[in-house]
Design a protein around this motif. Structure first.
Motif, PDB file in Angstrom:
ATOM      1  N   UNK A  42       0.684  -1.123  -0.107  1.00 23.09           N
ATOM      2  CA  UNK A  42       0.072   0.089  -0.261  1.00 23.09           C
ATOM      3  C   UNK A  42       0.914   1.203   0.014  1.00 23.09           C
ATOM      4  N   UNK A  43       1.932   1.230   0.932  1.00 20.71           N
ATOM      5  CA  UNK A  43       2.813   2.341   0.687  1.00 20.71           C
ATOM      6  C   UNK A  43       3.628   2.429  -0.577  1.00 20.71           C
ATOM      7  N   UNK A  44       3.721   1.404  -1.093  1.00 15.42           N
ATOM      8  CA  UNK A  44       4.091   1.694  -2.733  1.00 15.42           C
ATOM      9  C   UNK A  44       2.998   2.044  -3.834  1.00 15.42           C
ATOM     10  N   UNK A  45       1.918   1.663  -3.402  1.00 18.87           N
ATOM     11  CA  UNK A  45       0.796   2.063  -4.311  1.00 18.87           C
ATOM     12  C   UNK A  45       0.618   3.614  -4.035  1.00 18.87           C
ATOM     13  N   UNK A  46       0.847   4.092  -2.787  1.00 18.37           N
ATOM     14  CA  UNK A  46       0.681   5.422  -2.563  1.00 18.37           C
ATOM     15  C   UNK A  46       1.669   6.223  -3.021  1.00 18.37           C
ATOM     16  N   UNK A  47       2.813   5.892  -2.857  1.00 17.39           N
ATOM     17  CA  UNK A  47       4.007   6.691  -3.487  1.00 17.39           C
ATOM     18  C   UNK A  47       3.974   6.775  -5.013  1.00 17.39           C
ATOM     19  N   UNK A  48       3.685   5.593  -5.575  1.00 18.97           N
ATOM     20  CA  UNK A  48       3.760   5.463  -7.099  1.00 18.97           C
ATOM     21  C   UNK A  48       2.665   5.860  -7.654  1.00 18.97           C
ATOM     22  N   UNK A  49       1.562   6.208  -7.024  1.00 15.64           N
ATOM     23  CA  UNK A  49       0.274   6.459  -7.813  1.00 15.64           C
ATOM     24  C   UNK A  49      -0.214   5.619  -8.630  1.00 15.64           C
ATOM     25  N   UNK A  50      -0.219   4.337  -8.402  1.00 17.10           N
ATOM     26  CA  UNK A  50      -0.711   3.052  -8.937  1.00 17.10           C
ATOM     27  C   UNK A  50      -1.744   2.523  -8.313  1.00 17.10           C
ATOM     28  N   UNK A  51      -2.605   1.758  -9.248  1.00 16.61           N
ATOM     29  CA  UNK A  51      -3.742   1.220  -8.439  1.00 16.61           C
ATOM     30  C   UNK A  51      -3.501  -0.421  -8.932  1.00 16.61           C
ATOM     31  N   UNK A  52      -3.380  -1.201  -7.790  1.00 12.73           N
ATOM     32  CA  UNK A  52      -3.457  -2.641  -8.011  1.00 12.73           C
ATOM     33  C   UNK A  52      -4.575  -3.221  -6.980  1.00 12.73           C
ATOM     34  N   UNK A  53      -4.750  -4.459  -7.320  1.00 15.76           N
ATOM     35  CA  UNK A  53      -5.753  -5.076  -6.588  1.00 15.76           C
ATOM     36  C   UNK A  53      -5.174  -5.776  -5.644  1.00 15.76           C
ATOM     37  N   UNK A  54      -5.543  -5.601  -4.257  1.00 14.39           N
ATOM     38  CA  UNK A  54      -4.974  -6.443  -3.127  1.00 14.39           C
ATOM     39  C   UNK A  54      -5.644  -7.810  -2.877  1.00 14.39           C
ATOM     40  N   UNK A  55      -4.879  -8.725  -2.723  1.00 17.47           N
ATOM     41  CA  UNK A  55      -5.487 -10.166  -2.674  1.00 17.47           C
ATOM     42  C   UNK A  55      -4.850 -10.647  -1.397  1.00 17.47           C
ATOM     43  N   UNK A  56      -5.574 -10.599  -0.351  1.00 11.90           N
ATOM     44  CA  UNK A  56      -4.947 -11.092   0.931  1.00 11.90           C
ATOM     45  C   UNK A  56      -4.991 -12.674   1.152  1.00 11.90           C
ATOM     46  N   UNK A  57      -4.117 -13.259   1.770  1.00 12.63           N
ATOM     47  CA  UNK A  57      -4.087 -14.733   1.953  1.00 12.63           C
ATOM     48  C   UNK A  57      -4.166 -14.832   3.303  1.00 12.63           C
ATOM     49  N   UNK A  58      -3.912 -16.099   3.849  1.00 11.92           N
ATOM     50  CA  UNK A  58      -3.826 -16.227   5.206  1.00 11.92           C
ATOM     51  C   UNK A  58      -2.515 -16.843   5.500  1.00 11.92           C
ATOM     52  N   UNK A  59      -1.336 -15.828   5.248  1.00  7.23           N
ATOM     53  CA  UNK A  59      -0.003 -16.062   5.453  1.00  7.23           C
ATOM     54  C   UNK A  59       0.738 -15.870   4.031  1.00  7.23           C
ATOM     55  N   UNK A  60       1.791 -15.901   4.483  1.00 11.57           N
ATOM     56  CA  UNK A  60       2.909 -15.676   3.255  1.00 11.57           C
ATOM     57  C   UNK A  60       2.838 -17.017   2.630  1.00 11.57           C
ATOM     58  N   UNK A  61       3.079 -18.036   3.015  1.00  8.63           N
ATOM     59  CA  UNK A  61       3.276 -19.263   2.210  1.00  8.63           C
ATOM     60  C   UNK A  61       2.120 -19.331   1.288  1.00  8.63           C
ATOM     61  N   UNK A  62       0.879 -19.316   1.412  1.00  6.61           N
ATOM     62  CA  UNK A  62      -0.129 -19.532   0.258  1.00  6.61           C
ATOM     63  C   UNK A  62      -0.014 -18.400  -0.821  1.00  6.61           C
ATOM     64  N   UNK A  63       0.477 -16.965  -0.292  1.00  9.31           N
ATOM     65  CA  UNK A  63       0.795 -15.823  -1.272  1.00  9.31           C
ATOM     66  C   UNK A  63       1.753 -16.205  -1.877  1.00  9.31           C
ATOM     67  N   UNK A  64       2.937 -16.627  -1.670  1.00 11.45           N
ATOM     68  CA  UNK A  64       4.156 -17.111  -2.410  1.00 11.45           C
ATOM     69  C   UNK A  64       3.844 -18.199  -3.337  1.00 11.45           C
ATOM     70  N   UNK A  65       3.099 -19.149  -2.948  1.00 14.25           N
ATOM     71  CA  UNK A  65       2.648 -20.381  -3.798  1.00 14.25           C
ATOM     72  C   UNK A  65       1.967 -19.806  -5.094  1.00 14.25           C
ATOM     73  N   UNK A  66       0.896 -18.802  -4.769  1.00 10.26           N
ATOM     74  CA  UNK A  66       0.181 -18.270  -5.972  1.00 10.26           C
ATOM     75  C   UNK A  66       1.148 -17.435  -6.775  1.00 10.26           C
ATOM     76  N   UNK A  67       1.977 -16.837  -6.357  1.00  9.03           N
ATOM     77  CA  UNK A  67       2.816 -16.046  -6.923  1.00  9.03           C
ATOM     78  C   UNK A  67       3.721 -16.924  -7.629  1.00  9.03           C
ATOM     79  N   UNK A  68       4.348 -17.965  -7.410  1.00  9.10           N
ATOM     80  CA  UNK A  68       5.021 -19.104  -7.964  1.00  9.10           C
ATOM     81  C   UNK A  68       4.433 -19.478  -9.219  1.00  9.10           C
ATOM     82  N   UNK A  69       3.068 -19.596  -8.789  1.00  3.38           N
ATOM     83  CA  UNK A  69       1.806 -20.453 -10.012  1.00  3.38           C
ATOM     84  C   UNK A  69       1.435 -19.337 -11.027  1.00  3.38           C
ATOM     85  N   UNK A  70       1.882 -17.916 -10.619  1.00  2.00           N
ATOM     86  CA  UNK A  70       1.376 -17.113 -11.580  1.00  2.00           C
ATOM     87  C   UNK A  70      -0.004 -16.541 -11.562  1.00  2.00           C
TER      88      UNK A  70
END
Length: 195
Positions: A42-70
């Motif tokens: 969110x700090x990045x979005x605020x400072x860069x002036x960009x709009x991205x959709x936040x996708x919250x996960x229940x922990x870092x591991x599932x977020x990284x799993x979906x990043x790895x999977x594209x």
């Protein structure tokens, strides 16, 4: 700040340009609503002036799993959680969120190189009950800082992407107060509410 290698951008300026040309089309994963990973994005979005959709996960591991999977495009995660994926080439780091480059990833620029003033560092510390006698606080601070000064400890933390902050208890209290004020502004800007 890391992306799946299938994402075409290779630098923070390219990422910002792509996000501005495609508002709301990039998905930013995090370890959950209000987590350090979320507010760093969110700090990045605020400072860069960009709009991205936040996708919250229940922990870092599932977020990284979906990043790895594209399934998502970008994650602002801890170095500890992702450094081995970076070293293996499974994730592409665009930048580190710390104020300075990391010893473990010396060729990776900081976000602040492109967005002056951006800094989002996680830290760990030891807290004690409020009325703990000063001599106990000082003794623990001295012993903890001595352990952190050990070359083997420093090398291990650096290998994991960490940086030692051997602070006095007053300096640590100041860090906590400054971070609380900074992140409160980001939370307010992003409209983050407790769940």
């Amino acid at each position: 700040m890391q992306v799946n290698p299938s994402v075409s951008v290779k630098t923070v300026p390219e990422f910002i340009a792509y996000a501005k040309a495609n508002p709301g089309k990039l998905n930013m994963a995090s370890a959950g609503n209000g987590t350090p990973q979320h507010v760093s994005g969110e700090l990045f979005k605020m400072m860069a002036g960009v709009n991205m959709t936040h996708v919250p996960y229940r922990g870092s591991a599932p977020a990284l799993t979906d990043l790895l999977g594209g399934q998502v495009h970008v994650v602002f995660d801890t170095t500890l959680a992702s450094i081995e994926y970076i070293r293996a080439g499974r994730l592409r780091p665009l930048a580190v969120t710390t104020a300075t480059r990391l010893e473990a990833l010396p060729d990776i620029p900081t976000v602040g190189d492109f967005l002056p003033g951006y800094e989002a560092s996680g830290w760990y510390g030891v807290g004690l009950p409020k009325n703990t006698p000063t001599e106990i606080v000082e003794k623990l601070n001295k012993e903890i800082n001595a352990a952190l000064a050990d070359p083997k400890m420093k090398a291990r933390l650096a290998d994991l992407g960490g940086t030692v902050l051997a602070l006095s208890s007053a300096e640590f209290g100041k860090l906590i107060a400054e971070d609380a004020e900074k992140w409160a502004k980001v939370i307010k800007f992003a409209g983050i509410k407790p769940e």
